[in-house]
Design a protein around this motif. Sequence first.
Motif, mmCIF file in Angstrom:
data_model
loop_
_atom_site.group_PDB
_atom_site.id
_atom_site.type_symbol
_atom_site.label_atom_id
_atom_site.label_comp_id
_atom_site.label_asym_id
_atom_site.label_seq_id
_atom_site.Cartn_x
_atom_site.Cartn_y
_atom_site.Cartn_z
ATOM 1 N N TYR A 174 3.124 -22.888 20.985
ATOM 2 C CA TYR A 174 3.905 -23.136 20.012
ATOM 3 C C TYR A 174 4.559 -24.532 19.825
ATOM 4 O O TYR A 174 4.777 -25.179 18.767
ATOM 5 N N THR A 175 4.323 -25.411 21.053
ATOM 6 C CA THR A 175 4.753 -26.774 20.923
ATOM 7 C C THR A 175 3.848 -27.579 20.057
ATOM 8 O O THR A 175 4.248 -28.369 19.172
ATOM 9 N N ILE A 176 2.427 -27.209 20.346
ATOM 10 C CA ILE A 176 1.406 -28.124 19.532
ATOM 11 C C ILE A 176 1.451 -27.653 18.142
ATOM 12 O O ILE A 176 1.204 -28.603 17.176
ATOM 13 N N ALA A 177 1.370 -26.241 17.973
ATOM 14 C CA ALA A 177 1.578 -25.789 16.683
ATOM 15 C C ALA A 177 2.734 -26.041 15.695
ATOM 16 O O ALA A 177 2.540 -26.656 14.476
ATOM 17 N N GLY A 178 3.869 -26.391 16.528
ATOM 18 C CA GLY A 178 5.077 -26.946 15.818
ATOM 19 C C GLY A 178 4.701 -28.231 15.479
ATOM 20 O O GLY A 178 5.091 -28.779 14.449
ATOM 21 N N ALA A 179 3.857 -28.949 16.307
ATOM 22 C CA ALA A 179 3.963 -30.620 16.065
ATOM 23 C C ALA A 179 3.126 -30.929 14.884
ATOM 24 O O ALA A 179 3.475 -31.548 14.150
ATOM 25 N N VAL A 180 1.879 -30.023 14.941
ATOM 26 C CA VAL A 180 0.776 -30.336 13.899
ATOM 27 C C VAL A 180 1.412 -29.649 12.479
ATOM 28 O O VAL A 180 1.386 -30.341 11.356
#
Lengths: 408, 292
Positions: free
Chosen positions: A90-96
Motif C-alpha cells: 500500500y505504501t508504494i501503490a499510494g506513492a505511485v
Amino acid sequence: MSDTSTRAAAIRPWMTEKIFLGLSLPDYLRSLATPFNAVAALIVAAGVPIIAWRFLHGLGSTTNLSQTSPWGLWIGLDMMSGVALAAGGYTIAGAVYVFGLKEYRPILRAAVLTGFLGYVFAVFGLLVDLGQPWRIAYPIFYSAGPTSVMYEVGWCVALYTTVLAIEFLPPVFEWLGLRQLRERAVQIAIGAVVLGIVLSTLHQSSLGALFLLTPTKLHPLWYSSFIPLYFFISSIAAGLGMVILESATSHRLFRDRLDPRKHVDLDALTLGLARGASVVLFTYVFLKLQGLADSGDWPYLWSGYGAWYVFELGGLALVPCFLLAHAARTANVRLARIAAALTVLGVVLNRLNVSIIAMNWQPPVRYVPSAMEVVTSLCIITLGVLTFRWIVNRMPVLAEHPDYRDAH
Amino acid sequence: MELSRRTFFKVAGVAGATAVAGGRLEASPQVVPAAGAAAMLVDTTRCAGCRACEAACAEVNGLPAPVASPAAGTRVTDTSHFTVVSRYLPSPDGAPHFVKRQCNHCLEPGCASACPVKAIEKTPEGPVVYHRDRCMGCRYCMMACPFEIPKYEYEKAVPYVRKCEFCAERQARGLAPACASVCPSGALTFGPREDLIEEARTRIYQHPDRYVHHVYGEHEVGGLSWLYLSDVLFDRIGLQTDLGKHGFAELTQASLAAVPFVITLWPPFLMALYTFAKRREEAGSVEEADHE
C-alpha cells in the motif's frame, strides 16, 4: 479423440512457455536442483509433517502455548510481523497512484506482489494457529462480533488480500495474454489503491489495538493507548524497508527478468525510499517518546525490560532513522540497504515484544517457542519466498511485458 | 479534469454524516444488565475450605472429580476444573484462609468484547456464556481476560474454550448455581447484584473489625458479578488489586469508533490528492509540449 489430442498438443507448448520457462519438463526439473532449493525443500519437508501433526493431535502436541500464553510465535511472527512487512504494497501503490510519484512505478509490481504474498502467508500461519481454522470465515458469514477489534481486522485482511490480488491482476493477465481483461484491471487500479490504503490504515493500526485489551499483561513500556498509531506508522517504515531490501535482492537475483532496453535507476529509487523511511521513522520515535512522556513510565527504563526497550527504540528505530538520512544525503546506497535491514528488524522485534516478549512480563512462567513452532514459521516463510520466485520468473513483475510497454 | 468543488463537498458531507452515525453504532455498549441480574457474594471469612462447591461444579458440568488434597497457595482453574478453592496462610496465627475462584462474570467483560464471533456473550441475566458452535479458536478472549479464566483445550484436535458459565442453564430453570446450592457454611450467597452489595455493606457495617472495608468486585474492571468480602487485604489472598475501575470493553471503544471516520474520510482525501497530483502532471506535460 482427435479433439483431446489437439488440445493436448496445444497445452504442451503452453505449459512449456508459461510454466516450465521454455524448457522441456526434464530440463526444467534438472534446473531446479540448486543449493537454495535443497535448503528450501529441507525446511518445507520438515514443516509440512509438523503442520499435519498439529492438526491431528492439537496445538498442545506441537507448540509451547499455554493457558497463560495463548498467542505465540505463529501470531507474533507470521501474523503480526508478516502483515507489517507486507505494508510495502500500500505504501508504494499510494506513492505511485495517489501522490503521482511515477518514478517508483518500476518497483510497484514487486512491492504489490510482496504485499499480497505477505498477507496470503500470514493468513496461512493464522490457519495453522487457529483452534478450528475451518471456521475462519465465521466472523464474516456466520456470527459477527462487531465489538471486537479482531472482527475488524478479519474483515480488513480478507478485503485487503482481495484488493492486493486485484492490484496484481495486470501482470497476471499480461502473462496469460488476456489483453481485454488486462485493460479492465488497469482501469480499476486507482480505486483498488485507495481502498487498499483505507483498509491498510485500519488493520495495520488495529493489529496494535488488539493489545489495548491487555493492560495488566503487557509491560507498561509497550502498553499504550497510542499503540494503534505506533503500529500504523511503523508499518509504513517496515513496508519501505522491505521494498528497499526486496528490490535490491530481486534486481540482483532476477537480472535476466529485467528489461535490458529500459534502464531503471534503482539506486536513485532506493535513496528516495530511504529518505521517506527516515522521515517516517523519526515520526515514529518521536511519537513513542511522546507516549512515554504521557504515561510517565520513565522509571521502567532502569530495568532489564527498560534496556530492551531502549535497544528496540534506539538501536533499531532511531539509529536506522539517522543512517537512512545519512545514506540519502551522501548517496550511499549500500548504507541505505543496511539501514533498511535494521528498520525491518526493528519492526519485527517490536511486534514480537508486544505480542510475546513483553507480554506476561510478571508471571514466572515464560513462553519460549518450541522447535516445531520455529520450523513451522520458517516453513511458511520459505513457501512465501518460493511462491514469489515462481511468479517473478514467469510474470512481468520486475519489467513490463514487451507487448504493453508504456501502455498506462 | 474537472472535479467540481460541489462534488467534493458532497462526498465529504456524506462521509462525515455516515461517520457520525457509524461511530455511535460501533461504540455502543454491549449489554445493559437487567435489573436484578444475578450475582454471587463470596464471604471468604465464612469459607471452611470443604470444597463441596468444586465437587458440585464438576458433577453439573460433567467434569472429572476435583483433586484430592491440593497444596497451599494460589490454584488456578483449568479445562476440567471451572472452580477451585485456594488455601492461603496470610496471618501470623496460621489460620488458613480459603478463596473460591471461578469466572467473575464481569459486567463489561473483556473476553466478550474481544470475541470476533460473539462466541462469548454477557447475558442481561448476569452470566457470561460461551457458544461453542461459534468459536473459531483465536484465543483472544484468553488474552483479554485479566483473571486468565478462559482455558483452552490445547490437547484436542477440535478444541474449545472452557470456563464457568455461572450455571446459566440452572439459573434459567430458576435454580441457584451448583456451587451455591451445596455450600454448607454460608460462604456463598446467590441473588440480585444490588441486594448482594447491600448485604455485603451491611456485614462490613455490622462487623467493622472483622472485614476489610471494601467489597471486591463492586467496581473492579467496571464491576463483577462475583463479589468478595475478606478479613485480610485482598492481594494477600490472591485477588488482583491493580485492575482499575474501568470495564475492559471500554479500552477498544475509541479505536473502533475511529473506523467509520477512516472509511469515510480517507477516500475523498486520497482522491483529492490524486486529483491534484494528476492535474500537476498534466500541467507539467503541457509545459513540456510548449517548450518543444
